[in-house]
Design an enzyme around this catalytic site. Sequence first.
Site, PDB file in Angstrom:
ATOM      1  CD  GLU A  85       4.132   0.786   6.965  1.00 15.86           C
ATOM      2  OE1 GLU A  85       4.976   1.152   7.808  1.00 15.86           O
ATOM      3  OE2 GLU A  85       3.753   1.543   6.027  1.00 15.86           O
TER       4      GLU A  85
ATOM      5  CG  ASP B  38      -0.239   0.027   2.537  1.00 19.14           C
ATOM      6  OD1 ASP B  38       0.708  -0.775   2.727  1.00 19.14           O
ATOM      7  OD2 ASP B  38      -0.608   0.846   3.411  1.00 19.14           O
TER       8      ASP B  38
END
Length: 491
Positions: free
Chosen positions: A190, A123
């Site tokens: 994250e 991400d």
Amino acid sequence: MKKIKKVALIFGAIFLLFLIVTVYNAFAVKSKQPEPVTTTIQINEEEAVARFSEAITYQTISYQDRTKFDLPEFDRFIAFLEGSYPLVHEQLELEKINGYSLIYKWSGKDSSKNPIGLTSHYDVVPVLEGTEDNWEQDPFSGIVADGIIWGRGTLDDKIGVISILEAVEHLLSQGYTPEQDMYFMFGHDEEIGGDEGARVIAETLKERGITFEFVMDEGGAIVENMVPGVSQPVGVVGISEKGSATAELSIEGSGGHSSQPKSSTNIGRIASAIAELEATQFKHDLKGPGKDLFEFLAPEMSFGMKYIFANQFIFEPVIENILLKQPATAALIRTTIAPTIFHAGEQYNALPEKASAIINLRLMPGDSLEEVKEFIEETIDDEAITVKLDGSEATNVSSPHSKSFQTIQQAARNVYEEVVIAPYLMFAGSDAKHYESVSMNTYRFLPVQITSDDLQRMHGTNEQISVENYINAIKFFTELIMASDKLEATD
């Protein structure tokens, strides 16, 4: 006169002894760097770059508001991985956690050994609204121009995901099988804490009784001119990350008209409290990861700096004063205080009845939340101000002397022969913290050589990585996987 001469002789002898001991210490320090074995890994660079370029085009953006996630885009990215790395998906076991975080298990020759874990996240942070036109290339173009790969995720942290998979695909094509099991764990959130990704991955593996010999995540990198006296680039491997906490200072009281203010207003008292905290600061101490950093760097320093750092027991106050002069080095030796938000007032001629301030703190290993709150309350010394503190303490400190750390060193030195690899304290957060409960040691290292400008680009404008850096990252992970075969279980 004789007494004076005697005293002078005694002081002279003491000084000579001091000089002999300290100079000896400087010459006695030995390098903690393993001898490099130049990598011979050959990969198809053109194809590897093309795959990374395409990976950047998938807008796998993490938002604080999870309802904004474009989950079909995450699905497309996972499908891209399946199509791009056929051997990985044929020979490794793939498990999806919460639909989008990925665990790849590579079964080794001896599954009784503690496995190795490599983790990254795919991400990325959003492009700040209004800055799109500041990018030289479209942030999700993945364009390759003049030896540079452009786009969000080239540094943080699709480069980790893709470099690992490139390394594994290469080794599989060579018929390689690791000695112990290996796990590759890729989170999908994250950037907003990893609560549905890495945290759940770690919990799942813990329930299965899995304990890693070590886990390595993103974190430190290779930088130049990091430390005075060290001419070579320095690769820093995080052996711990600071805790992160938010303190809210608030006060309520009578407001009134601004034409008749009290001598101490709500705004004034909050401002005074912040000023007192900034003036006092937390106690500094060169210990733990900060001390380890300089122990690893001292042997590589010019003689003058080596002399000082080889005799820390004498010169520690001098060293600490030097470190305190720069924010980056001051953060190595103390819990930091950063006021970030102030709320008070609605009208220019009315005294606010409430005032509050938000302070971000980054906690040193060993500083508890309770101790931090107590320090704030004692320092501001104002019973009218309420202090609320929420956050997390620093992670455990992993060993910089373990075989696992030396394995990371060796792999890095094989690719970057002139680089000095040393432990350090990571100031930002990573998914590594979630794996502490299932690993003997957790480390944080992104195997690329970056500049101070690159650090600004990581969550900013014009994020990019050189083709050379990307290829070296693939080589590093290949070397690391092979070097891990020589690891013996931690006692």
